[in-house]
Scaffold this motif. Structure first.
Motif, PDB file in Angstrom:
ATOM      1  N   VAL A 146       0.862  -1.178   0.000  1.00 45.14           N
ATOM      2  CA  VAL A 146       0.000   0.000   0.000  1.00 45.14           C
ATOM      3  C   VAL A 146       0.904   1.236   0.000  1.00 45.14           C
ATOM      4  CG1 VAL A 146      -1.843   1.276   1.171  1.00 45.14           C
ATOM      5  CG2 VAL A 146      -1.786  -1.222   1.304  1.00 45.14           C
ATOM      6  N   LEU A 147       0.850   1.983  -1.091  1.00 44.96           N
ATOM      7  CA  LEU A 147       1.632   3.219  -1.199  1.00 44.96           C
ATOM      8  C   LEU A 147       0.767   4.373  -0.717  1.00 44.96           C
ATOM      9  CD1 LEU A 147       3.296   2.966  -4.757  1.00 44.96           C
ATOM     10  CD2 LEU A 147       4.501   3.082  -2.574  1.00 44.96           C
ATOM     11  N   ILE A 148       1.262   5.109   0.250  1.00 43.05           N
ATOM     12  CA  ILE A 148       0.498   6.242   0.778  1.00 43.05           C
ATOM     13  C   ILE A 148       1.285   7.501   0.451  1.00 43.05           C
ATOM     14  CG2 ILE A 148      -0.673   7.160   2.821  1.00 43.05           C
ATOM     15  CD1 ILE A 148       0.362   4.243   4.037  1.00 43.05           C
ATOM     16  N   GLU A 149       0.791   8.270  -0.497  1.00 42.84           N
ATOM     17  CA  GLU A 149       1.565   9.420  -0.948  1.00 42.84           C
ATOM     18  C   GLU A 149       1.054  10.723  -0.348  1.00 42.84           C
ATOM     19  OE1 GLU A 149      -0.554   9.991  -5.320  1.00 42.84           O
ATOM     20  OE2 GLU A 149       1.231  11.118  -4.809  1.00 42.84           O
ATOM     21  N   THR A 150       1.961  11.657  -0.175  1.00 40.91           N
ATOM     22  CA  THR A 150       1.591  12.977   0.323  1.00 40.91           C
ATOM     23  C   THR A 150       2.538  14.018  -0.255  1.00 40.91           C
ATOM     24  OG1 THR A 150       1.198  14.348   2.274  1.00 40.91           O
ATOM     25  CG2 THR A 150       3.014  12.802   2.414  1.00 40.91           C
ATOM     26  N   VAL A 151       2.077  15.270  -0.327  1.00 40.19           N
ATOM     27  CA  VAL A 151       2.965  16.325  -0.813  1.00 40.19           C
ATOM     28  C   VAL A 151       3.803  16.928   0.306  1.00 40.19           C
ATOM     29  CG1 VAL A 151       1.897  17.191  -2.909  1.00 40.19           C
ATOM     30  CG2 VAL A 151       0.967  17.852  -0.703  1.00 40.19           C
ATOM     31  N   GLY A 152       3.498  16.552   1.542  1.00 36.51           N
ATOM     32  CA  GLY A 152       4.309  17.092   2.626  1.00 36.51           C
ATOM     33  C   GLY A 152       3.974  18.514   3.004  1.00 36.51           C
ATOM     34  N   VAL A 182      14.568  20.883   1.589  1.00 37.10           N
ATOM     35  CA  VAL A 182      14.024  19.766   2.358  1.00 37.10           C
ATOM     36  C   VAL A 182      13.488  20.299   3.673  1.00 37.10           C
ATOM     37  CG1 VAL A 182      14.592  17.703   3.665  1.00 37.10           C
ATOM     38  CG2 VAL A 182      15.509  18.010   1.389  1.00 37.10           C
ATOM     39  N   LYS A 183      12.277  19.944   3.976  1.00 36.17           N
ATOM     40  CA  LYS A 183      11.674  20.427   5.204  1.00 36.17           C
ATOM     41  C   LYS A 183      12.474  19.894   6.373  1.00 36.17           C
ATOM     42  CE  LYS A 183       7.406  19.611   6.573  1.00 36.17           C
ATOM     43  NZ  LYS A 183       6.034  19.198   6.302  1.00 36.17           N
ATOM     44  N   ARG A 184      12.821  20.792   7.265  1.00 30.89           N
ATOM     45  CA  ARG A 184      13.549  20.362   8.444  1.00 30.89           C
ATOM     46  C   ARG A 184      12.659  19.381   9.201  1.00 30.89           C
ATOM     47  NH1 ARG A 184      16.962  25.033   9.395  1.00 30.89           N
ATOM     48  NH2 ARG A 184      16.956  26.065   7.373  1.00 30.89           N
ATOM     49  N   GLY A 185      13.232  18.348   9.703  1.00 32.24           N
ATOM     50  CA  GLY A 185      12.438  17.369  10.429  1.00 32.24           C
ATOM     51  C   GLY A 185      12.101  16.144   9.584  1.00 32.24           C
ATOM     52  N   ILE A 186      12.214  16.300   8.279  1.00 30.29           N
ATOM     53  CA  ILE A 186      11.873  15.176   7.407  1.00 30.29           C
ATOM     54  C   ILE A 186      12.890  14.053   7.565  1.00 30.29           C
ATOM     55  CG2 ILE A 186      13.104  16.177   5.422  1.00 30.29           C
ATOM     56  CD1 ILE A 186       9.935  14.150   5.074  1.00 30.29           C
ATOM     57  N   MET A 187      14.131  14.435   7.887  1.00 29.09           N
ATOM     58  CA  MET A 187      15.178  13.431   8.097  1.00 29.09           C
ATOM     59  C   MET A 187      14.809  12.518   9.265  1.00 29.09           C
ATOM     60  SD  MET A 187      18.115  14.138   6.191  1.00 29.09           S
ATOM     61  CE  MET A 187      18.835  15.527   5.313  1.00 29.09           C
ATOM     62  N   GLU A 188      13.980  13.042  10.130  1.00 30.59           N
ATOM     63  CA  GLU A 188      13.508  12.292  11.293  1.00 30.59           C
ATOM     64  C   GLU A 188      12.806  11.002  10.876  1.00 30.59           C
ATOM     65  OE1 GLU A 188      12.535  11.919  15.388  1.00 30.59           O
ATOM     66  OE2 GLU A 188      13.261  13.805  14.600  1.00 30.59           O
ATOM     67  N   ILE A 189      12.088  11.065   9.778  1.00 34.92           N
ATOM     68  CA  ILE A 189      11.179   9.970   9.451  1.00 34.92           C
ATOM     69  C   ILE A 189      11.548   9.210   8.182  1.00 34.92           C
ATOM     70  CG2 ILE A 189       9.182  10.858  10.690  1.00 34.92           C
ATOM     71  CD1 ILE A 189       8.224  12.180   8.171  1.00 34.92           C
ATOM     72  N   ALA A 190      12.455   9.756   7.370  1.00 32.62           N
ATOM     73  CA  ALA A 190      12.776   9.090   6.104  1.00 32.62           C
ATOM     74  C   ALA A 190      13.607   7.830   6.348  1.00 32.62           C
ATOM     75  CB  ALA A 190      13.526  10.043   5.188  1.00 32.62           C
ATOM     76  N   ASP A 191      13.199   6.715   5.739  1.00 27.20           N
ATOM     77  CA  ASP A 191      13.998   5.489   5.768  1.00 27.20           C
ATOM     78  C   ASP A 191      14.899   5.427   4.549  1.00 27.20           C
ATOM     79  OD1 ASP A 191      12.929   4.254   8.153  1.00 27.20           O
ATOM     80  OD2 ASP A 191      11.067   4.032   7.027  1.00 27.20           O
TER      81      ASP A 191
END
Lengths: 327, 327
Positions: A146-152, A182-191
């Protein structure tokens, strides 16, 4: 609506039943909410488990092309793929900007794929619950991925990450010192950070961008849920459909490792608990959504911002007005 | 306690009055809370404004040595410096680990400096309000610079950033591929990344670490509140007291730019509004702090994590039990 019939349809993998069920969980009508709860409860123990993949990327990075190609590669392997969109901006714009079937023509005709555009006119607060429930429905319907896409926009990446097993950030190559934004904080969640457009004139820039992000990722603290080397940055070309196999390999490596080391189940359990606590919190904070409370928040908030009253005194006044100062 | 006398003492810059006032705002006794509100209200229009500097760094980066030296440089310029500590961990450890006067011997004897260790045994939820009110008291007492330090446990950096005009992240040099262990999300709030220990054997590593962070910062989106080139990474040696002038120059450049461009006042107004809204939210969420609510959260949370009930159904049950399902 016959809920048990709908549930059986989903269990059979019937796409029309799935589409109707998603429409049901998207509704905010009280009777629909009750039916949705009954349906989800009946499907709770389906025993089916998809790989839930969160995917974020700003407009222009080639998200639709990526999903079209990557999704097609997965269905080519015999996997069933569902694509959902979480679009918090649709509440404002009044329209769906994601999960656009016309931009994923091949995939939308693929019998092993199911694409669901984001609902329009949704209320921001309900986006998370609706999406989460739609994911559960796709999973019960037997989809493998299941791909869940978002624009962030705003908090949408966090929302999507909290319902994903793996989170991908799709980026375009950046030239030289050009800011990636890159939105600050995104590194928090990216695998996995996926640099798209590694083709033609942009290939060199993509290579450099990948190296930059590899370096940046090394500066961050290792998370318990990651094997050595993760999170990592890699390159694909959605246009030329290259790098997809390598990406899928990294995704399955990560998923397998997390399953073997207990992180998969732990993450799912933590996510379920998070959504429970979040719904409780939202239920309490709904006390601020009355017209009276909103007006008081606005008036007192302006006075606080102007320095006419201290935050604590103003908060006490507001809680008193809405009758929530008993605790 | 005579609140107007205490207020006059603070306005005179009397250190004993300031210390007593901070003890007052740290108390959770209802009568103390009322007196604290009265005191803060009376000092609200002092017309004094300090540069509020948030400072985070994990144990071992040399935070105390940095504050001792940097604070001493500031008092040497004739500035009055207050040092406060926000230590969310003290609620658990039962002791203060920050703002240790014995580790800032010179500064603690400096008549232009005021050091306040973090209160022990505080409740986590109250940390933000107490700290914020202590900052306001130091400001009203005429301090030019208020340093608010934290170790960065949990959410403490966000808490400190929301009460600071400028936020510094202090780091130690890292060798080669060694992980720095920077908490993801910290880049969100840092205005200046300060690599300490740029001395002796570590100088080369500090130079490299600084370059790494400069590179990483360039990959992030520019914030409206930053002039060109910010946030930036720079080096100091707290031991040799080098780099302090350059750091202070960058801090004043940033502060002046934000003042000139309206960001300073806008940020303070937004922070005040944030704290107001946050106290309102905390007031509502306090409904979850009763023994009954805690027990229900725990029981239902475990059932949700086990997959025995869906998050939505469990949330509805909990809100019903604590009588908050009327809205």
């Amino acid at each position: 609506m016959d809920i048990s019939e709908l549930g059986e349809g989903i269990a059979r993998g019937d796409r029309r039943a799935l589409a109707r069920a998603i429409t049901l969980v998207e509704s905010s009508r009280a009777d629909h909410r009750e039916q949705a709860a009954e349906l989800l409860e009946s499907l709770r123990n389906s025993g089916r488990e998809a790989l839930r993949v969160g995917l974020s990327g700003t407009p222009g990075v080639g998200k639709s092309t990526f999903i079209e190609g990557f999704g097609g590669m997965l269905t080519g392997k015999g996997l069933k793929v569902a694509v959902l969109a979480v679009d918090p901006s649709s509440a404002r714009s009044g329209g769906s900007i994601l999960g656009d079937k016309t931009r994923m023509e091949r995939l939308s005709r693929d019998s092993n794929a199911f694409i669901r555009p984001s609902p329009s006119q949704t209320q921001l607060g309900g986006v998370a619950r609706r999406s989460r429930e739609a994911v559960a429905l796709c999973e019960a319907a037997g989809f493998d991925v299941v791909l869940i896409e978002t624009v962030g926009v705003g908090q949408s990446e966090t929302v999507v990450a909290e319902m994903s097993d793996i989170f991908l950030l799709l980026l375009a190559p950046a030239g030289g010192d050009e800011l990636q934004g890159v939105k600050r904080g995104i590194m928090e969640i990216a695998d996995l950070i996926v640099i798209n457009k590694a083709d033609g004139d942009l290939k060199a820039a993509a290579t450099r961008t990948r190296a930059d992000y590899s370096g940046a990722l090394r500066l961050l603290r290792k998370r318990a849920q990651d094997p050595q080397g993760f999170p990592k940055a890699l390159m694909v070309s959605a246009l030329e459909e290259t790098g997809f196999d390598k990406l899928w390999e990294e995704m399955t490596t990560l998923a397998d490792w997390r399953r073997e080391h207990g992180h998969w189940d732990a993450r799912r359990a933590a996510q379920a608990r998070y959504w429970f606590e979040e719904e409780v919190r939202q239920g309490l904070l709904a006390q601020l959504q009355t017209d009276e409370a909103r007006a008081a928040m606005e008036t007192l908030g302006a006075q606080v911002a102007d320095g006419r009253v201290t935050p604590s005194v103003a908060a006490g006044q507001l809680l008193g007005r809405i009758g929530a100062d008993r605790t």
